[in-house]
Design a protein around this motif. Structure first.
Motif, PDB file in Angstrom:
ATOM      1  N   LEU A 165       0.853  -1.185   0.000  1.00 13.83           N
ATOM      2  CA  LEU A 165       0.000   0.000   0.000  1.00 13.83           C
ATOM      3  C   LEU A 165       0.893   1.241   0.000  1.00 13.83           C
ATOM      4  CD1 LEU A 165      -2.754  -0.948   2.625  1.00 13.83           C
ATOM      5  CD2 LEU A 165      -3.012  -0.816   0.131  1.00 13.83           C
ATOM      6  N   PHE A 166       0.560   2.210  -0.862  1.00 13.83           N
ATOM      7  CA  PHE A 166       1.372   3.416  -0.971  1.00 13.83           C
ATOM      8  C   PHE A 166       0.546   4.564  -1.544  1.00 13.83           C
ATOM      9  CE2 PHE A 166       1.498   1.434  -5.081  1.00 13.83           C
ATOM     10  CZ  PHE A 166       1.572   2.476  -5.998  1.00 13.83           C
ATOM     11  N   LYS A 167       1.096   5.764  -1.472  1.00 10.59           N
ATOM     12  CA  LYS A 167       0.532   6.937  -2.125  1.00 10.59           C
ATOM     13  C   LYS A 167       1.497   7.399  -3.211  1.00 10.59           C
ATOM     14  CE  LYS A 167      -2.526   9.098   1.267  1.00 10.59           C
ATOM     15  NZ  LYS A 167      -2.875  10.368   1.956  1.00 10.59           N
ATOM     16  N   PRO A 168       1.020   7.559  -4.453  1.00  8.52           N
ATOM     17  CA  PRO A 168       1.910   8.093  -5.491  1.00  8.52           C
ATOM     18  C   PRO A 168       2.360   9.503  -5.121  1.00  8.52           C
ATOM     19  CG  PRO A 168      -0.074   7.127  -6.462  1.00  8.52           C
ATOM     20  CD  PRO A 168      -0.312   7.213  -4.988  1.00  8.52           C
ATOM     21  N   ASP A 169       3.638   9.793  -5.329  1.00 11.88           N
ATOM     22  CA  ASP A 169       4.191  11.112  -5.020  1.00 11.88           C
ATOM     23  C   ASP A 169       5.436  11.299  -5.877  1.00 11.88           C
ATOM     24  OD1 ASP A 169       5.346  13.402  -4.013  1.00 11.88           O
ATOM     25  OD2 ASP A 169       5.049  12.875  -1.911  1.00 11.88           O
ATOM     26  N   ASP A 170       5.332  12.151  -6.902  1.00 14.46           N
ATOM     27  CA  ASP A 170       6.444  12.340  -7.826  1.00 14.46           C
ATOM     28  C   ASP A 170       7.680  12.910  -7.140  1.00 14.46           C
ATOM     29  OD1 ASP A 170       4.926  11.350  -9.884  1.00 14.46           O
ATOM     30  OD2 ASP A 170       4.263  13.322 -10.582  1.00 14.46           O
ATOM     31  N   ALA A 171       7.478  13.617  -6.032  1.00 16.37           N
ATOM     32  CA  ALA A 171       8.617  14.240  -5.343  1.00 16.37           C
ATOM     33  C   ALA A 171       9.343  13.270  -4.413  1.00 16.37           C
ATOM     34  CB  ALA A 171       8.139  15.455  -4.552  1.00 16.37           C
ATOM     35  N   ALA A 172       8.729  12.140  -4.135  1.00 11.91           N
ATOM     36  CA  ALA A 172       9.316  11.186  -3.193  1.00 11.91           C
ATOM     37  C   ALA A 172      10.272  10.237  -3.906  1.00 11.91           C
ATOM     38  CB  ALA A 172       8.208  10.384  -2.512  1.00 11.91           C
ATOM     39  N   PRO A 173      11.227   9.671  -3.167  1.00  9.11           N
ATOM     40  CA  PRO A 173      12.087   8.644  -3.768  1.00  9.11           C
ATOM     41  C   PRO A 173      11.232   7.518  -4.348  1.00  9.11           C
ATOM     42  CG  PRO A 173      12.916   9.282  -1.611  1.00  9.11           C
ATOM     43  CD  PRO A 173      11.565   9.936  -1.762  1.00  9.11           C
ATOM     44  N   GLU A 174      11.542   7.109  -5.552  1.00  9.55           N
ATOM     45  CA  GLU A 174      10.832   6.048  -6.270  1.00  9.55           C
ATOM     46  C   GLU A 174       9.371   6.401  -6.549  1.00  9.55           C
ATOM     47  OE1 GLU A 174      12.658   1.927  -5.734  1.00  9.55           O
ATOM     48  OE2 GLU A 174      12.467   2.628  -3.669  1.00  9.55           O
ATOM     49  N   GLY A 175       9.022   7.691  -6.397  1.00 10.92           N
ATOM     50  CA  GLY A 175       7.702   8.150  -6.807  1.00 10.92           C
ATOM     51  C   GLY A 175       6.555   7.708  -5.933  1.00 10.92           C
ATOM     52  N   ALA A 176       6.839   7.329  -4.690  1.00 13.08           N
ATOM     53  CA  ALA A 176       5.772   6.834  -3.825  1.00 13.08           C
ATOM     54  C   ALA A 176       6.127   7.035  -2.363  1.00 13.08           C
ATOM     55  CB  ALA A 176       5.521   5.349  -4.092  1.00 13.08           C
ATOM     56  N   VAL A 177       5.086   7.222  -1.549  1.00 16.26           N
ATOM     57  CA  VAL A 177       5.223   7.251  -0.091  1.00 16.26           C
ATOM     58  C   VAL A 177       4.503   6.026   0.442  1.00 16.26           C
ATOM     59  CG1 VAL A 177       4.653   8.478   2.030  1.00 16.26           C
ATOM     60  CG2 VAL A 177       5.354   9.757  -0.003  1.00 16.26           C
ATOM     61  N   ARG A 178       5.230   5.167   1.121  1.00 18.68           N
ATOM     62  CA  ARG A 178       4.611   3.943   1.639  1.00 18.68           C
ATOM     63  C   ARG A 178       3.698   4.259   2.820  1.00 18.68           C
ATOM     64  NH1 ARG A 178       9.907   1.441  -0.034  1.00 18.68           N
ATOM     65  NH2 ARG A 178      10.852   2.075   1.942  1.00 18.68           N
ATOM     66  N   TYR A 179       2.610   3.523   2.884  1.00 19.91           N
ATOM     67  CA  TYR A 179       1.596   3.720   3.930  1.00 19.91           C
ATOM     68  C   TYR A 179       2.205   3.586   5.321  1.00 19.91           C
ATOM     69  CZ  TYR A 179      -2.595   2.292   6.658  1.00 19.91           C
ATOM     70  OH  TYR A 179      -3.591   2.143   7.604  1.00 19.91           O
TER      71      TYR A 179
END
Length: 441
Positions: A138-152
């Motif tokens: 489970l994650f949230k897409p985030d272009d600014a985060a490493p690998e483009g995602a923030v893990r839940y």
């Protein structure tokens, strides 16, 4: 219960929409929403779909079918599978059988592939029982985060933990209960080994029923994640700093009286001759099976020594380093576990291929090779499994028995689709290449 009676029952229960769903060759849920009260024609004759959808790649390119004009196929609702969606109680979702314009089974139907395999075992008075295990992130897409995602949840050592620290929003709990209310046989959930990785356990059942429920679990998890403003992925290895998500398949065989045919107190290690022949068949076709069990380029980045995913053709007693593990239970709980599947596998095709391989072993009364004790990763005498999608597809194409068993047309379409995917992959310049070479060289 007739289709008319089942439709009336669904309407009385508050359903207004009938959602028809089926897996394409990738395992993605495709379908349409119908006005239930006016769906008599579609329920009887099926819902028309353009056949291109079954051979369209994940970049939205129809790969084959143009030579015959992209004709229709039809999705005939199986109302015995209808269940209200807990998050949308006015929607009843059901699976379908794919048929051609004359009403005959369509060769691309993944459910049909499972039926054929189960029918082959039924000729030997064996009913295949399957228990799927699926993991997801489970994650949230985030272009600014490493690998483009923030893990839940991004905390180490949360494996087999529950409660607010492992699921602060209660999302996996809601997914668990939704799957249970839909009749998917979900009975337990927990945080898995990797950061923000979860598993929802499903009861075992007859092969087609198990494949259907695994498919619906994946669709449910992905839809509910979106409703929670999250995303769920069954991708084998979505993050460089984490291991991956697998599909483990537990298989047993019942006879006509419902007795488990895997265990035999008089057999070696408490196993029956049928069990050992089934294992032998699976191992003989292991290379080809890898194409259905690990159908993406990324899947092979999950498989490595000490990853708990096997790297060679092997079996063993309660040994999680082998391709086929025999859990310690005997009697009614005796079973085989195939440990190498990837979360992205089309559950229907994976189960169909696995059963065809085992069936071949039982039919020919093959003898299982010597079991592997200890660490299979360190055994240089064991045949290696394909280490890339290219190798797995070549092994599948060369395995005539498995191609015929699963179905030549569906296998040829799968091979064409996946080789087109590989062409795109090999021609794509990756972030790793840019980071490694662009400045230095």
């Amino acid at each position: 219960m007739s289709d008319i009676e089942r439709t009336e029952q669904l309407v009385e229960q508050g359903a207004r929409t009938l959602r028809v769903m089926y897996p394409d060759l990738h395992g993605i849920a495709r379908g349409k929403d119908l006005v239930l009260a006016d769906a008599g024609h579609e329920i009887e004759d099926g819902v028309a779909f353009c056949s291109a959808i079954m051979t369209t790649d994940l970049a939205h390119t129809p790969v084959m079918g143009g030579e015959i004009g992209y004709p229709d196929f039809f999705a005939r609702p199986d109302l015995s599978t209808a269940a209200a969606l807990p998050w949308a109680p006015d929607v009843a979702a059901c699976l379908v059988d794919l048929v051609d314009e004359e009403g005959n089974p369509h060769p691309f139907d993944p459910r049909g592939a499972v039926r054929r395999a189960a029918d082959g075992l039924a000729e030997l008075d064996l009913l295949p029982i399957v228990g799927p295990e699926l993991e997801f992130f489970l994650f949230k897409p985030d272009d600014a985060a490493p690998e483009g995602a923030v893990r839940y949840v991004d905390t180490l050592s949360r494996v087999y933990t529950v409660g607010a620290e492992s699921d602060p929003g209660g999302i996996s709990g809601r997914m668990l209960h939704a799957c249970a209310e839909m009749g998917l046989g979900a009975y337990a959930a927990n945080h898995e080994f990797m950061n923000s990785q979860y598993e929802i356990n499903l009861r075992h059942g007859p092969a087609l029923d198990a494949a259907d429920r695994a498919f619906r679990l994946k669709a449910t998890v992905k839809e509910m994640a979106v409703l929670e403003e999250m995303r769920a992925t069954f991708m084998g290895r979505p993050f460089n700093d984490q291991g991956g998500s697998g599909l483990h398949l537990h298989v047993s065989l019942q006879d006509g009286d419902g007795a488990n045919r895997i265990g035999d107190p008089a057999g070696p290690d408490g196993l029956s001759a049928a069990a050992l022949s089934f294992i032998a068949g699976v191992l003989e076709h292991a290379g080809a099976l890898m194409a259905f069990l690990n159908p993406t380029v990324n899947a092979f980045k999950r498989i490595a020594p000490d990853s708990l995913a096997p790297i060679n053709v092997s079996w063993g007693l309660d040994n999680r380093t082998t391709f086929v593990r025999v859990p310690p239970e005997r009697g009614k709980a005796a079973r085989l576990e195939i440990r190498v599947g990837d979360g992205t596998a089309n559950c229907h095709l994976a189960i169909a291929a696995l059963l065809q391989a085992g069936l071949d072993g039982v039919r020919r009364e093959l003898e299982a090779p010597e079991q592997t004790a200890g660490d299979a990763y360190r055994r240089e005498d064991l045949a290696p499994l394909p280490s890339s999608l290219d190798q797995a597809l070549d092994a599948l194409e060369a395995d005539e028995l498995l191609c015929d068993g699963v179905g030549r047309e569906i296998v040829d379409a799968f091979l064409t689709l996946k080789r087109f995917e590989l062409e795109r992959y090999h021609g794509w310049v990756t972030d790793w290449e840019r980071n490694e070479y662009r400045i230095q060289l």
